[in-house]
Design an enzyme around this catalytic site. Structure first.
Site, PDB file in Angstrom:
ATOM      1  N   LYS A  10       0.861  -1.190   0.000  1.00 52.65           N
ATOM      2  CA  LYS A  10       0.000   0.000   0.000  1.00 52.65           C
ATOM      3  C   LYS A  10       0.893   1.235   0.000  1.00 52.65           C
ATOM      4  O   LYS A  10       1.794   1.349   0.830  1.00 52.65           O
ATOM      5  CB  LYS A  10      -0.898  -0.024   1.242  1.00 52.65           C
ATOM      6  CG  LYS A  10      -1.848   1.136   1.336  1.00 52.65           C
ATOM      7  CD  LYS A  10      -2.845   0.921   2.456  1.00 52.65           C
ATOM      8  CE  LYS A  10      -3.877   2.032   2.465  1.00 52.65           C
ATOM      9  NZ  LYS A  10      -5.002   1.746   3.343  1.00 52.65           N
ATOM     10  N   ASP A 108     -13.000   1.851   9.877  1.00 51.81           N
ATOM     11  CA  ASP A 108     -13.561   1.840   8.513  1.00 51.81           C
ATOM     12  C   ASP A 108     -14.032   0.432   8.143  1.00 51.81           C
ATOM     13  O   ASP A 108     -13.632  -0.124   7.119  1.00 51.81           O
ATOM     14  CB  ASP A 108     -12.518   2.350   7.511  1.00 51.81           C
ATOM     15  CG  ASP A 108     -13.147   2.743   6.179  1.00 51.81           C
ATOM     16  OD1 ASP A 108     -14.383   2.919   6.123  1.00 51.81           O
ATOM     17  OD2 ASP A 108     -12.414   2.871   5.183  1.00 51.81           O
TER      18      ASP A 108
END
Length: 262
Positions: A10, A108
């Site tokens: 990422k 999230d």
């Protein structure tokens, strides 16, 4: 890390979007996430800064995510069997409980952040860094994804704690049954969505298809007052009991059909 292990990478342009203190806090939090070790949580393996970007090396879950599974059932016009719902949800609850026991919030939780391995294991991903990478202003002004799972206290930028994760987890469980968010509606704008979330307005799952226990757990989690939501340990234990019940039902029916055929 074993040699030749496939990993996910990422990249985050933290130098453009953060001040020095926030960058330091973010990197400290990644160090904290590296300490998580649970079969249902994506493992953070390493992190480093290069070319003004933060590189995070993650365990790879290579069979897609839960949102893809939900879309698959939608296309087939079929609902997910309750036994399968509990199979995945009990794993997700276990992973989140591991985080909460270490006082780490996810921030999230949604189907797109639950990854599935080829062996059918669910793993929570994109952990704990929501406050750095997903600012409320960008999330709340888009109807794509995240606001559907956002607790009332976060939507109104009030102080929040790990019980905010429990709200999102309830929305995820509902979506496994309904194949859409509890607060989804056709032609709905952000104002209407916020009002539905504030009032906890959603339709119960069909009792012809799903057990009253499934609806009961969802109702327990999707409550406007965070203090009334259960903790993750209770949710994990409850969902494991329900999975055990459905597995024993299946085993019983298999035995019955084999004895009938003989």
């Amino acid at each position: 890390m074993p040699k030749n292990q496939l990993v996910a990478l990422k990249l985050v342009k933290i130098f453009e979007m953060m001040d020095a203190k926030t960058r330091t806090d973010c990197i400290k939090e990644i160090d904290l996430l590296k300490q998580l070790d649970h079969p249902n949580v994506i493992k953070y393996l390493a992190s480093f800064v290069a070319n003004n970007e933060l590189h995070i090396v993650l365990e790879l879950a290579d069979a897609g995510d839960l949102s893809k599974m939900i879309k698959h059932f939608k296309l087939k016009r079929r609902l997910i069997p309750e036994r399968t719902v509990w199979k995945y949800f009990s794993q997700i609850a276990g992973g989140l409980n591991h985080m909460h026991e270490r006082r780490i919030m996810h921030r999230d939780i949604k189907p797109a952040n639950v990854f599935i391995t080829a062996q059918g294991i669910a793993k929570l991903g994109d952990l704990g860094l929501g406050r750095y990478f997903n600012t409320l202003s960008t999330a709340a002004h888009s109807l794509v994804g995240t606001p559907y799972y956002m607790s009332p206290e976060r939507l109104h930028e009030r102080p929040y704690n790990i019980k905010s994760d429990i709200w999102s987890l309830g929305c995820l469980l509902y979506e496994l049954g309904a194949l859409h968010s509890p607060f989804y509606g056709d032609n709905m704008n952000l104002y209407m969505l916020c009002k539905k979330i504030e009032k906890c307005e959603y339709t119960q799952l069909s009792t012809e298809v799903y057990s009253k226990e499934l609806n009961s757990l969802i109702n327990h989690m999707i409550q406007s007052d965070p203090k009334n939501r259960p903790d993750c340990k209770f949710i994990e234990e409850y969902s494991c009991q329900m999975l055990g019940y459905f597995q024993s039902q299946k085993a019983g029916s298999s035995e019955q059909s084999s004895s009938t055929s003989s």
